[in-house]
Design an enzyme around this catalytic site. Structure first.
Site, PDB file in Angstrom:
ATOM      1  N   HIS A 188       0.811  -1.206   0.000  1.00 48.06           N
ATOM      2  CA  HIS A 188       0.000   0.000   0.000  1.00 48.06           C
ATOM      3  C   HIS A 188       0.848   1.262   0.000  1.00 48.06           C
ATOM      4  O   HIS A 188       0.443   2.294  -0.515  1.00 48.06           O
ATOM      5  CB  HIS A 188      -0.935  -0.008   1.213  1.00 48.06           C
ATOM      6  CG  HIS A 188      -2.229  -0.671   0.894  1.00 48.06           C
ATOM      7  ND1 HIS A 188      -2.842  -1.562   1.726  1.00 48.06           N
ATOM      8  CD2 HIS A 188      -3.019  -0.562  -0.181  1.00 48.06           C
ATOM      9  CE1 HIS A 188      -3.956  -1.979   1.162  1.00 48.06           C
ATOM     10  NE2 HIS A 188      -4.090  -1.382   0.010  1.00 48.06           N
ATOM     11  N   ARG A 330     -16.003  -7.783 -15.182  1.00 48.92           N
ATOM     12  CA  ARG A 330     -15.601  -9.142 -15.555  1.00 48.92           C
ATOM     13  C   ARG A 330     -16.030 -10.089 -14.441  1.00 48.92           C
ATOM     14  O   ARG A 330     -15.782  -9.815 -13.264  1.00 48.92           O
ATOM     15  CB  ARG A 330     -14.084  -9.186 -15.722  1.00 48.92           C
ATOM     16  CG  ARG A 330     -13.564 -10.594 -15.889  1.00 48.92           C
ATOM     17  CD  ARG A 330     -12.107 -10.605 -16.224  1.00 48.92           C
ATOM     18  NE  ARG A 330     -11.264 -10.427 -15.060  1.00 48.92           N
ATOM     19  CZ  ARG A 330      -9.946 -10.322 -15.127  1.00 48.92           C
ATOM     20  NH1 ARG A 330      -9.340 -10.352 -16.299  1.00 48.92           N
ATOM     21  NH2 ARG A 330      -9.233 -10.177 -14.036  1.00 48.92           N
ATOM     22  N   GLU A 428      -8.251 -14.080 -24.448  1.00 48.31           N
ATOM     23  CA  GLU A 428      -6.947 -14.150 -23.791  1.00 48.31           C
ATOM     24  C   GLU A 428      -6.325 -15.534 -23.919  1.00 48.31           C
ATOM     25  O   GLU A 428      -5.366 -15.863 -23.218  1.00 48.31           O
ATOM     26  CB  GLU A 428      -7.051 -13.727 -22.319  1.00 48.31           C
ATOM     27  CG  GLU A 428      -8.127 -14.433 -21.520  1.00 48.31           C
ATOM     28  CD  GLU A 428      -8.279 -13.881 -20.103  1.00 48.31           C
ATOM     29  OE1 GLU A 428      -7.395 -13.180 -19.603  1.00 48.31           O
ATOM     30  OE2 GLU A 428      -9.322 -14.186 -19.485  1.00 48.31           O
ATOM     31  N   ASP A 452      -2.601 -12.509 -20.387  1.00 48.67           N
ATOM     32  CA  ASP A 452      -2.708 -13.958 -20.527  1.00 48.67           C
ATOM     33  C   ASP A 452      -2.495 -14.394 -21.972  1.00 48.67           C
ATOM     34  O   ASP A 452      -1.913 -15.445 -22.220  1.00 48.67           O
ATOM     35  CB  ASP A 452      -4.076 -14.442 -20.018  1.00 48.67           C
ATOM     36  CG  ASP A 452      -4.068 -14.611 -18.506  1.00 48.67           C
ATOM     37  OD1 ASP A 452      -3.060 -15.116 -17.978  1.00 48.67           O
ATOM     38  OD2 ASP A 452      -5.053 -14.227 -17.854  1.00 48.67           O
ATOM     39  N   ARG A 462       3.688 -15.930 -16.965  1.00 50.23           N
ATOM     40  CA  ARG A 462       3.787 -14.501 -16.662  1.00 50.23           C
ATOM     41  C   ARG A 462       4.317 -14.231 -15.259  1.00 50.23           C
ATOM     42  O   ARG A 462       4.671 -13.105 -14.924  1.00 50.23           O
ATOM     43  CB  ARG A 462       2.423 -13.794 -16.893  1.00 50.23           C
ATOM     44  CG  ARG A 462       1.317 -14.232 -15.982  1.00 50.23           C
ATOM     45  CD  ARG A 462      -0.046 -13.730 -16.480  1.00 50.23           C
ATOM     46  NE  ARG A 462      -0.492 -12.524 -15.803  1.00 50.23           N
ATOM     47  CZ  ARG A 462      -1.740 -12.052 -15.855  1.00 50.23           C
ATOM     48  NH1 ARG A 462      -2.662 -12.670 -16.595  1.00 50.23           N
ATOM     49  NH2 ARG A 462      -2.076 -10.972 -15.210  1.00 50.23           N
ATOM     50  N   CYS A 499      -7.719  -4.758 -22.821  1.00 41.43           N
ATOM     51  CA  CYS A 499      -7.684  -4.375 -21.402  1.00 41.43           C
ATOM     52  C   CYS A 499      -6.445  -4.910 -20.691  1.00 41.43           C
ATOM     53  O   CYS A 499      -6.271  -4.695 -19.499  1.00 41.43           O
ATOM     54  CB  CYS A 499      -8.954  -4.818 -20.682  1.00 41.43           C
ATOM     55  SG  CYS A 499      -9.151  -6.599 -20.608  1.00 41.43           S
TER      56      CYS A 499
HETATM   57  C1  PEP Z   1      -5.207 -10.144 -19.082  1.00 50.83           C
HETATM   58  O1  PEP Z   1      -5.011 -11.353 -18.964  1.00 50.83           O
HETATM   59  O2  PEP Z   1      -4.656  -9.434 -19.937  1.00 50.83           O
HETATM   60  C2  PEP Z   1      -6.142  -9.439 -18.172  1.00 50.83           C
HETATM   61  C3  PEP Z   1      -6.499  -8.197 -18.394  1.00 50.83           C
HETATM   62  O3  PEP Z   1      -6.579 -10.098 -17.079  1.00 50.83           O
HETATM   63  P1  PEP Z   1      -5.678 -10.420 -15.786  1.00 50.83           P
HETATM   64  O4  PEP Z   1      -4.412  -9.631 -15.900  1.00 50.83           O
HETATM   65  O5  PEP Z   1      -6.501 -10.048 -14.623  1.00 50.83           O
HETATM   66  O6  PEP Z   1      -5.460 -11.898 -15.917  1.00 50.83           O
HETATM   67 MG    MG Z   2      -6.335 -12.620 -17.793  1.00 51.02          MG
END
Ligand code: PEP
Ligand code: MG
Length: 546
Positions: A188, A330, A428, A452, A462, A499
């Site tokens: 934080h 989502r 994704e 993803d 990742r 996104c």
């Molecule tokens: C993604 O996978 O790009 C995404 C936006 O979702 P998250 O990062 O929450 O897996």
């Molecule tokens: Mg994702």
């Protein structure tokens, strides 16, 4: 000149004298006490005073750092009000005949340890918050004056670590930067530093008391600090800092202006959020909507699965506050790195390829229905999008939509109002890219989850820092997958956004526009910088190839 490195929290430069910040020492008397009732009273009074102080800090943070950051102090108040935690401390006083200070330290440390041992990085980070509220109670009990630690001159503050309450208590007008030996980018304190726009370095292992009072430059671009820098360095980094300040001031002028290219192509620039506490940053950065509300944070913030009512309240607040702007929520994307104890999910060999997201929801139908009912009820209060994550097959979308229809019928029978909403999926996985044509027939929009998508397309975990060398965020396969998705969506009348983190990459904005991407949903701080790029792009001219 000394150069020390660390992890930068923000691409900014701070120049000024170093002030070494020393937190008060907490010498706890471990001896036995005679009057437990008196110590219990001292403890109760100190907790109450600490709760009140967190309220004052909340107000202060609200003004200096915004609602998202201020929410930390509400969370602190809730921690202090926790009956189990308070009872644990009182029990130590009465059964072990120890003082209020000892009981506070022992009970709070034990709880903090419990959080620290959790696998989930978000919950792990809450351990620091517990230590923070422990200090608040101890400061009251020991009469510590924590207000005079910063000095009176503007400075770059250097500390072993800084708790959120220490950070927000700091006088911002005297703060030119912040350097700590400890800290994580998820903490934080780092979140606060970002929202205060403060150049900051964490994990700077070489900090030293001898730096006190010396001139320094905190270079957030290169993740380092120069102690007693050369004149040339001072001149060049001062110029760079002034340039940054000018650019930031100019960005403010873009508020209220459309994100439209020179040749008239309108692109929507939305913000990604984790819950109602992020509403402040959506407003502050003039986002045109929310392209990704990661609803799993509503689940992660809860000790047990949040009820329909709790979820409804959170979704309604966001949708209603931002109306008529679009808010895409989502559905719960847990599993893989986002684990929740109360879900009792089995440990898996390959969690990123495992039982997660829509796979959990379609298997645990009641769990899914609770969320869908809350979402549908909230849809009556604004402009909402519902989005399913981790889709690979058409039947998953068909089944999820059927469950949604079932919830809708139930709610209408019960007399609830339901608004209009758009329906979409995250693209994704390579499977969803390759089947994008048939998936597009089922939805109103696609949102490319490039985090993803990159992981699955390139077979690069990742979470694995060792793979950095092999990882290429601009990998041609990912860019091709994006183009394929945009084309397939448009062929069937679905709009297509991004996104994932790649959406905020300014070096790709023009590429995405040329691909036909309709929406970019990014961290709120990137909204205005992207709007600036969009407004200076001319798609009628040929792209400049490097
Ligand atoms: C993604 O996978 O790009 C995404 C936006 O979702 P998250 O990062 O929450 O897996
Ligand atoms: Mg994702």
């Amino acid at each position: 000149m000394i150069v020390a490195t660390g992890k930068s929290i923000l691409n900014r430069i701070g120049i000024g004298k170093i002030k070494i910040y020393k937190a008060p020492e907490y010498k706890i008397n471990e001896g036995l006490i005679e009057d437990p009732a008196h110590e219990v009273q001292r403890f109760n009074d100190a907790v109450q005073k600490a709760i009140d102080q967190q309220g004052v800090l909340y107000e202060k943070a609200l003004q200096t750092a915004g609602e998202e950051s201020a929410a930390i102090f509400e969370a602190h108040q809730m921690m202090l009000e926790d009956d189990d935690l308070q009872d644990a401390a009182r029990e130590i006083i009465t059964s072990q005949k120890r003082g209020a200070e000892y009981a506070t330290k022992t009970a709070f440390d034990e709880y903090a340890q419990m959080f620290a041992e959790m696998d989930d990085p978000y919950m792990k980070a809450r351990s620091a918050d517990l230590i923070d509220v422990e200090m608040a109670v101890l400061d009251v009990l020991m009469g510590n004056d924590t207000d005079s630690l910063q000095g009176t001159e503007p400075s770059i503050l250097v500390a072993e670590d800084l708790a959120p309450s220490e950070t927000v208590k700091l006088d911002k007008s005297l703060l030119l930067g912040m350097i700590t030996r400890e800290g994580s980018s998820n903490s934080h304190t780092a979140i606060l530093a970002r929202s205060m726009n403060l150049p900051s370095l964490i994990q700077c292992k070489d900090i030293d008391d001898s730096w006190d009072g010396k001139l320094a430059i905190l270079d957030g671009y290169n993740g380092c600090v120069y102690i007693e820098p050369t004149k040339d360095l001072i001149d060049s980094l001062t110029a760079k800092r002034n340039e940054d300040l000018k650019k930031e001031a100019l960005l403010q002028e873009l508020k209220g202006k459309p994100s439209v290219t020179l040749d008239g192509r309108k692109v929507r620039v939305y913000a990604n959020i984790g819950g109602p506490s992020d509403l402040g940053s959506v407003h502050e950065n003039d986002a045109e909507g929310v392209g990704l509300f990661r609803s799993e944070f509503v689940y992660l913030n809860s000790k047990e699965a949040p009820s329909e009512e709790e979820q409804f309240t959170a979704y309604k607040r966001v949708v209603e506050t931002l109306a008529p702007k679009l808010v895409i929520i989502r559905t719960c994307d847990i599993g893989a790195d986002k684990t929740i104890d109360y879900m009792n999910l089995d440990k898996e060999e390959n969690p990123a390829l495992g039982f997660r997201a829509i796979r959990i929801c379609l298997t645990r139908k009641d769990f899914f229905k609770t969320q869908l009912r809350a979402l549908l009820r909230a849809s009556a209060y604004g402009n909402m999008g519902i989005m399913f994550p981790m889709i690979i097959s058409r039947w998953e979308v068909v089944e999820a939509k059927a469950i949604l229809e079932e919830c809708k019928a139930e709610l209408l029978r019960e007399g609830h109002k339901i608004g209009k909403y758009e329906l979409g999926i995250m693209v994704e996985t390579p499977a969803s890219v390759l089947c994008a044509d048939e998936l597009a027939e089922e939805v109103d929009f696609f949102s490319l989850g490039t985090n993803d998508l990159t992981q699955y397309t390139c077979a690069i975990d990742r979470q694995n820092a060792k793979l950095e060398r092999f990882s290429d965020t601009h990998h041609p396969a990912v860019l091709k997958a994006i183009q394929m998705t945009v084309d397939a969506g448009h062929r069937h009348g679905a709009w297509v956004g991004i996104c994932g983190e790649l959406g905020a990459d300014p070096t790709l904005t023009e590429t995405f526009l040329r691909m036909g991407v309709d929406e970019l949903s990014v961290n709120a701080k990137s909204v205005l910088p992207l709007r600036k790029i969009i407004r200076s792009t001319d798609l009628s001219k040929p792209a400049i190839k490097d």
